[in-house]
Scaffold this active site. Structure first.
Site, mmCIF file in Angstrom:
data_model
loop_
_atom_site.group_PDB
_atom_site.id
_atom_site.type_symbol
_atom_site.label_atom_id
_atom_site.label_comp_id
_atom_site.label_asym_id
_atom_site.label_seq_id
_atom_site.Cartn_x
_atom_site.Cartn_y
_atom_site.Cartn_z
ATOM 1 N N THR A 1 49.981 38.728 64.331
ATOM 2 C CA THR A 1 48.729 38.985 65.047
ATOM 3 C C THR A 1 48.976 39.463 66.468
ATOM 4 N N GLY B 1 60.296 20.282 47.139
ATOM 5 C CA GLY B 1 59.599 19.310 47.980
ATOM 6 C C GLY B 1 60.236 19.133 49.333
ATOM 7 N N ASP C 1 47.421 43.222 65.907
ATOM 8 C CA ASP C 1 47.142 42.782 64.543
ATOM 9 C C ASP C 1 47.827 43.755 63.580
ATOM 10 N N GLU D 1 50.692 41.003 69.814
ATOM 11 C CA GLU D 1 51.282 42.322 70.044
ATOM 12 C C GLU D 1 50.714 43.343 69.077
ATOM 13 N N ARG E 1 71.476 22.150 45.815
ATOM 14 C CA ARG E 1 70.519 21.536 44.895
ATOM 15 C C ARG E 1 70.896 21.814 43.455
ATOM 16 N N SER F 1 42.185 43.515 69.778
ATOM 17 C CA SER F 1 42.677 44.759 69.172
ATOM 18 C C SER F 1 42.161 45.979 69.935
HETATM 19 C C1 LIG Z 1 57.739 33.047 67.820
HETATM 20 C C2 LIG Z 1 57.640 33.461 69.219
HETATM 21 C C3 LIG Z 1 58.976 33.515 69.755
HETATM 22 C C4 LIG Z 1 59.414 34.569 70.354
HETATM 23 C C5 LIG Z 1 58.611 35.768 70.420
HETATM 24 C C6 LIG Z 1 58.918 36.636 69.255
HETATM 25 C C7 LIG Z 1 59.365 37.819 69.447
HETATM 26 C C8 LIG Z 1 59.533 38.373 70.789
HETATM 27 C C9 LIG Z 1 60.856 38.982 70.841
HETATM 28 C C10 LIG Z 1 61.524 39.060 71.952
HETATM 29 C C11 LIG Z 1 60.929 38.620 73.256
HETATM 30 C C12 LIG Z 1 60.850 39.769 74.162
HETATM 31 C C13 LIG Z 1 59.703 40.194 74.694
HETATM 32 C C14 LIG Z 1 58.389 39.591 74.425
HETATM 33 C C15 LIG Z 1 58.269 38.278 75.034
HETATM 34 C C16 LIG Z 1 57.534 37.452 74.506
HETATM 35 C C17 LIG Z 1 56.810 37.784 73.272
HETATM 36 C C18 LIG Z 1 56.294 36.520 72.733
HETATM 37 C C19 LIG Z 1 55.165 36.495 72.226
HETATM 38 C C20 LIG Z 1 54.333 37.724 72.155
HETATM 39 C C21 LIG Z 1 53.079 37.545 72.969
HETATM 40 C C22 LIG Z 1 52.075 38.525 72.546
HETATM 41 C C23 LIG Z 1 51.453 39.198 73.716
HETATM 42 C C24 LIG Z 1 50.264 39.991 73.292
HETATM 43 O O1 LIG Z 1 49.717 39.842 72.240
HETATM 44 S S1 LIG Z 1 49.810 41.167 74.454
HETATM 45 C C25 LIG Z 1 48.360 41.912 73.770
HETATM 46 C C26 LIG Z 1 48.693 42.730 72.562
HETATM 47 N N1 LIG Z 1 47.539 43.508 72.205
HETATM 48 C C27 LIG Z 1 47.622 44.569 71.395
HETATM 49 O O2 LIG Z 1 48.654 44.878 70.828
HETATM 50 C C28 LIG Z 1 46.357 45.368 71.247
HETATM 51 C C29 LIG Z 1 46.425 46.296 70.064
HETATM 52 N N2 LIG Z 1 45.556 47.446 70.300
HETATM 53 C C30 LIG Z 1 46.087 48.627 70.799
HETATM 54 O O3 LIG Z 1 47.266 48.790 71.020
HETATM 55 C C31 LIG Z 1 45.096 49.750 71.013
HETATM 56 O O4 LIG Z 1 43.803 49.208 71.177
HETATM 57 C C32 LIG Z 1 45.075 50.736 69.790
HETATM 58 C C33 LIG Z 1 46.385 51.473 69.750
HETATM 59 C C34 LIG Z 1 44.844 49.970 68.502
HETATM 60 C C35 LIG Z 1 43.933 51.709 69.977
HETATM 61 O O5 LIG Z 1 44.038 52.235 71.260
HETATM 62 P P1 LIG Z 1 43.048 53.380 71.746
HETATM 63 O O6 LIG Z 1 41.672 53.074 71.262
HETATM 64 O O7 LIG Z 1 43.251 53.584 73.186
HETATM 65 O O8 LIG Z 1 43.658 54.632 71.022
HETATM 66 P P2 LIG Z 1 43.196 55.417 69.719
HETATM 67 O O9 LIG Z 1 41.881 56.039 69.979
HETATM 68 O O10 LIG Z 1 43.357 54.599 68.493
HETATM 69 O O11 LIG Z 1 44.336 56.548 69.694
HETATM 70 C C36 LIG Z 1 44.307 57.578 70.681
HETATM 71 C C37 LIG Z 1 45.656 58.245 70.681
HETATM 72 O O12 LIG Z 1 46.567 57.399 71.394
HETATM 73 C C38 LIG Z 1 47.709 57.162 70.606
HETATM 74 N N3 LIG Z 1 48.242 55.868 70.968
HETATM 75 C C39 LIG Z 1 47.639 54.669 70.817
HETATM 76 N N4 LIG Z 1 48.433 53.681 71.268
HETATM 77 C C40 LIG Z 1 49.565 54.283 71.728
HETATM 78 C C41 LIG Z 1 50.760 53.786 72.303
HETATM 79 N N5 LIG Z 1 50.978 52.461 72.482
HETATM 80 N N6 LIG Z 1 51.717 54.663 72.644
HETATM 81 C C42 LIG Z 1 51.515 55.984 72.429
HETATM 82 N N7 LIG Z 1 50.404 56.547 71.873
HETATM 83 C C43 LIG Z 1 49.447 55.655 71.531
HETATM 84 C C44 LIG Z 1 47.217 57.236 69.195
HETATM 85 O O13 LIG Z 1 48.274 57.471 68.300
HETATM 86 C C45 LIG Z 1 46.262 58.410 69.287
HETATM 87 O O14 LIG Z 1 47.005 59.572 69.277
HETATM 88 P P3 LIG Z 1 46.398 60.897 68.575
HETATM 89 O O15 LIG Z 1 47.470 61.916 68.738
HETATM 90 O O16 LIG Z 1 45.139 61.195 69.355
HETATM 91 O O17 LIG Z 1 46.114 60.553 67.157
HETATM 92 C C1 LIG Z 2 50.137 33.056 69.623
HETATM 93 C C2 LIG Z 2 49.434 34.192 70.321
HETATM 94 C C3 LIG Z 2 49.894 34.617 71.559
HETATM 95 C C4 LIG Z 2 49.239 35.637 72.231
HETATM 96 N N1 LIG Z 2 49.677 36.013 73.481
HETATM 97 C C5 LIG Z 2 48.981 36.950 74.161
HETATM 98 C C6 LIG Z 2 49.365 37.306 75.496
HETATM 99 O O1 LIG Z 2 50.314 36.765 76.033
HETATM 100 N N2 LIG Z 2 48.635 38.245 76.155
HETATM 101 C C7 LIG Z 2 47.554 38.863 75.576
HETATM 102 O O2 LIG Z 2 46.930 39.690 76.231
HETATM 103 N N3 LIG Z 2 47.177 38.564 74.297
HETATM 104 C C8 LIG Z 2 47.856 37.625 73.601
HETATM 105 N N4 LIG Z 2 47.478 37.302 72.320
HETATM 106 C C9 LIG Z 2 46.293 37.949 71.738
HETATM 107 C C10 LIG Z 2 46.683 38.938 70.662
HETATM 108 O O3 LIG Z 2 47.304 40.045 71.232
HETATM 109 C C11 LIG Z 2 45.433 39.342 69.875
HETATM 110 O O4 LIG Z 2 44.934 38.212 69.216
HETATM 111 C C12 LIG Z 2 45.804 40.427 68.871
HETATM 112 O O5 LIG Z 2 45.992 41.645 69.549
HETATM 113 C C13 LIG Z 2 44.736 40.597 67.776
HETATM 114 O O6 LIG Z 2 43.518 40.955 68.359
HETATM 115 P P1 LIG Z 2 42.178 40.148 67.971
HETATM 116 O O7 LIG Z 2 42.432 38.726 68.167
HETATM 117 O O8 LIG Z 2 41.073 40.802 68.694
HETATM 118 O O9 LIG Z 2 42.028 40.426 66.409
HETATM 119 P P2 LIG Z 2 40.813 41.201 65.696
HETATM 120 O O10 LIG Z 2 40.953 42.655 65.948
HETATM 121 O O11 LIG Z 2 39.541 40.547 66.047
HETATM 122 O O12 LIG Z 2 41.203 40.932 64.168
HETATM 123 C C14 LIG Z 2 40.306 40.287 63.270
HETATM 124 C C15 LIG Z 2 40.327 41.066 61.956
HETATM 125 O O13 LIG Z 2 39.692 42.342 62.193
HETATM 126 C C16 LIG Z 2 40.498 43.377 61.635
HETATM 127 N N5 LIG Z 2 40.255 44.629 62.373
HETATM 128 C C17 LIG Z 2 40.095 44.775 63.691
HETATM 129 N N6 LIG Z 2 39.867 46.076 64.005
HETATM 130 C C18 LIG Z 2 39.890 46.755 62.839
HETATM 131 C C19 LIG Z 2 39.731 48.133 62.485
HETATM 132 N N7 LIG Z 2 39.503 49.089 63.397
HETATM 133 N N8 LIG Z 2 39.829 48.477 61.172
HETATM 134 C C20 LIG Z 2 40.079 47.534 60.238
HETATM 135 N N9 LIG Z 2 40.226 46.220 60.506
HETATM 136 C C21 LIG Z 2 40.129 45.845 61.793
HETATM 137 C C22 LIG Z 2 41.912 42.867 61.816
HETATM 138 O O14 LIG Z 2 42.809 43.534 60.915
HETATM 139 C C23 LIG Z 2 41.746 41.385 61.480
HETATM 140 O O15 LIG Z 2 41.826 41.232 60.072
HETATM 141 C C24 LIG Z 2 48.120 36.269 71.632
HETATM 142 C C25 LIG Z 2 47.677 35.857 70.377
HETATM 143 C C26 LIG Z 2 48.328 34.829 69.723
HETATM 144 C C27 LIG Z 2 47.825 34.382 68.358
#
Ligand SMILES: CC/C=C\C/C=C\C/C=C\C/C=C\C/C=C\C/C=C\CCCCC(=O)SCCNC(=O)CCNC(=O)[C@H](O)C(C)(C)COP(=O)(O)OP(=O)(O)OC[C@H]1O[C@@H](n2cnc3c(N)ncnc32)[C@H](O)[C@@H]1OP(=O)(O)O
Ligand SMILES: Cc1cc2nc3c(=O)[nH]c(=O)nc-3n(C[C@H](O)[C@H](O)[C@H](O)COP(=O)(O)OP(=O)(O)OC[C@H]3O[C@@H](n4cnc5c(N)ncnc54)[C@H](O)[C@@H]3O)c2cc1C
Length: 627
Positions: A422, A401, A426, A424, A310, A144
């Protein structure tokens, strides 16, 4: 019986043009045509068989996925399918694989964060699948909190290289799909270090495996992280672990559209928001919203058809028992999910427009709608995936069932989908981002800045303007409540986009009326679920709340005769649904019975293990009984 449509009587009840609704669901006549053609192409090809998935051991399952992905690529090239058709083919193959991340994240990351020169170099290789990429951001210790990532990319001015390194165990990349066994390259996110200064997280293209023998390159330790939830399901994906031991890459492999490092080691941040480095995640979140409507509609289709097949209780004078779809409890659980599937379809169309609009504005250095795009993609991804995951489970329960059998299609659908809550982002972490956006809006109202777009309604919160409250204070304390406000905000967006859809020209006899009923079910079921909030804030009187509930029940009765036709409009083949309960012909019982005997356990009448483990017990029991 074979060839008989057991749902024919249900289909005769339809009060609207189903073919016209299919076009609404598909988005256009063209989309429907492509969907029909590609869906049939996949369904008719035995190479894409998937009914054995839940019974294969993991290594066999994974090899089978590699075979399918290669065969799909072969067919895409043989048939010269367009990118749209190829994407549809991967959708209808319906098997998570490394290709999801290659096409869905690796390529978009290069397109979104690479310079023109970098795109010219890497995209042709990726489009031809001469390299296979993944998106390596999450680590064992951080997912995250992206700014907490520990992998380092240290610039070496002597060699004009970055040294990529995993300094701690928790810095190991962990989870990236496609990483474990297949990807040759990764877009890797690491802390950019120049001359001892940490410039934060940036993206780098790193080769992981040899293109000759697929073995990890020097300094690379890579593998799969192990079995995941459920049989089959997401175990077709090689989510991996990756460690770097001082791996050197050329400077020009840092993705430099957003920020640059010169030959002299000077860091240059373009005058764009640093969050553009998160752009790929925003892209995928908007795709996931559209995808949620697909997963939810599949489960609803299965549960609706089976609920019409059913029968249980209610026989009068020996007549047929009652169809469970006629029970108000069944309708109150099923029809809001049917309405949500349509609602998510339309909000997904709008979100795709919003995303495209933001990307066009970025081209002109217009960042004005970036915050709203982030809040909408984050919030709607959270809302739609949570409702869909819970909805698939509810559909399993709606099937009693038999919903627990793998041949219902629902257990695997649930297992493959739930990580969407979770990955893309949490869902709670993303809702907190929406809450931050809402609170920032409130604070700006106090300065006279009028909110626009999806937060325009907040401009009417007069009393907040007087309170001059310090919205920063107590965010953590009130975060659970703020998350609920974020959910309500997203639900309002969904409702408003459904209403906007209804204001468009919608051809087809009775189609608009059905959508109006579904829209009513969507918002009235939400109002019913949250009526406590509306009553506590006097937005509703008890009488109004009761009237709303009456109207909701009336709408269930209106939708009931159209339910089968409304799920037929999703236009899913039996192959794609992969569900005996959800068969188009409703021929459930004979097919359930037939399928049972195909289970490997029934290959022998006496099970393996009987002689070693059961017979001795029985004999011992017999002996004891004689004593
Ligand atoms: C079942 C499976 C089958 C198919 C798949 C299903 C669906 C897919 C559909 C179609 C396929 C097409 C494409 C995808 C292909 C495959 C997908 C399949 C599976 C998915 C794989 C998953 C891959 C991953 O998980 S990749 C890793 C993902 N990780 C995360 O998402 C991390 C989450 N955390 C964050 O984004 C950042 O840490 C945070 C936003 C939570 C915090 O960031 P940060 O600390 O830097 O910022 P803040 O201090 O909170 O905020 C500062 C200011 O920045 C602004 N902000 C933050 N983020 C953004 C942003 N993204 N854009 C713009 N602005 C942003 C925020 O609002 C603050 O602004 P302010 O004005 O200062 O308040
Ligand atoms: C099937 C699968 C495929 C994935 N594919 C990819 C990939 O291709 N590439 C990639 O880079 N990653 C991938 N991931 C990782 C995924 O993006 C992360 O697991 C996801 O972003 C959640 O982060 P985490 O695991 O650190 O959860 P955590 O943040 O550790 O979450 C644990 C708990 O903490 C809570 N929490 C965390 N921070 C806070 C906060 N600030 N305030 C309150 N509650 C909080 C959450 O809500 C949650 O309940 C994949 C994960 C899965 C399960």
């Amino acid at each position: 019986m074979e060839g008989v449509d057991h749902l024919a009587d249900e289909r005769k009840k339809a009060e609207f043009n189903v073919e016209a609704m299919k076009i609404v669901w598909a988005g256009s006549q063209h989309n429907l045509e492509v969907s029909n053609r590609i869906s049939k192409l996949v369904a008719d090809d035995p190479a894409f068989r998937k009914d054995d998935r839940t019974m294969l051991p993991r290594k066999e399952l994974f090899k089978n996925t590699l075979r399918k992905a290669a065969y799909a690529w072969k067919r895409i090239n043989e048939l010269r399918l367009s990118e749209e058709e190829a994407s549809k083919l991967r959708f209808y193959v319906d098997e998570t694989a490394y290709t999801d991340l290659h096409w869905g994240m690796f390529i978009p990351a290069i397109k979104g964060q690479g310079t023109d020169e970098q795109q010219r170099k890497w995209l042709p290789l990726a489009y031809k699948m001469q390299i296979i990429g993944c998106y390596a951001q999450t680590e064992l210790g951080h997912g995250s909190n992206v700014q907490g990532l520990e992998t380092t990319a240290t610039f070496d001015p002597h060699t004009d290289e970055f040294v990529i390194h995993s300094p701690t165990l928790t810095s190991s990349k962990w989870w990236p799909g496609g990483l474990g066994k297949v990807s040759t390259h990764a877009v890797t996110y690491a802390r950019l270090i120049i001359d001892g200064k940490d410039h934060g997280v940036h993206g780098f293209i790193v080769q992981l495996r040899s293109l000759e023998d697929h073995r990890p390159l020097p300094g690379i330790t890579v593998g799969d992280i192990g079995m995941k939830f459920g049989n089959g399901a997401y175990n077709t994906m090689d989510n991996g672990v990756l460690r770097f031991d001082h791996v050197r890459i050329p400077r020009n492999q840092m993705l430099m559209k957003v920020s640059q490092v010169t030959r002299e080691g000077k860091y240059k941040q373009s005058d764009v928001p640093r969050q553009l480095v998160y752009g790929t995640m925003v892209y995928v979140r908007q795709r996931i919203v559209a995808d949620a409507s697909c997963y939810l509609s599949r489960a609803v289709c299965i549960a609706t058809r089976y609920s019409a097949v059913r029968r249980q209780f209610g026989s009068q004078n020996g007549g047929p028992e009652t169809q469970v779809i006629d029970y108000k409890t069944q309708q109150s659980r099923l029809f809001p999910l049917l309405a949500s599937a349509y609602a998510f379809r339309f909000v997904g169309e709008w979100l795709e427009w919003l995303y495209t609009d933001v990307m066009q504005r970025l081209q002109a250095n217009d960042f004005s709608t970036l915050p709203e795009a982030h809040a909408c993609t984050a919030g709607l991804k959270s809302l739609t995936t949570s409702v869909t995951a819970d909805g698939i489970e509810e559909c399993r329960k709606l099937c009693g069932g038999h919903g627990y059998l793998c041949t219902s299609g629902l257990p695997e659908l649930f297992a493959v989908y739930v990580p969407a809550c979770t990955y893309e982002g949490d869902n709670i972490v993303l809702l907190l981002q929406v809450a931050r956006f809402l609170m920032k809006t409130v604070s700006q109202i106090g300065t006279g800045k009028q909110p626009v777009g999806t937060i325009a309604y907040m401009g009417r919160i007069e009393h907040l303007m007087q309170c001059r409250c310090n919205v920063q204070r107590g965010f953590a304390e009130l975060s659970a409540d703020l998350v609920e406000a974020a959910v309500a905000h997203c639900q309002l967006i969904v409702v408003s986009k459904f209403i906007e859809k209804l204001q468009q020209d919608i051809p087809g006899e009775g189609v608009k009326q059905q959508l109006e009923a579904l829209c009513g079910i969507y918002y009235l079921s939400l109002l019913h679920k949250h009526q406590g909030d509306f009553l506590a804030t006097s937005y509703l009187t008890p009488k109004q709340s009761a009237l709303a509930n009456d109207q909701l029940r009336a709408l269930y009765s209106k939708v009931r005769p159209n339910a089968i036709a409304l799920v037929d409009a999703f236009n899913y083949s039996d192959h794609f649904l992969s569900s005996i309960l959800g068969r188009y012909d409703g021929n459930v019982y004979p097919k359930l019975y037939e399928a049972a005997w195909k289970d490997p356990l029934n290959e022998s009448v006496v099970p393996d293990g009987y002689h070693e483990y059961v017979r001795p017990l029985l004999k011992q029991q017999l002996h004891t009984a004689r004593l």
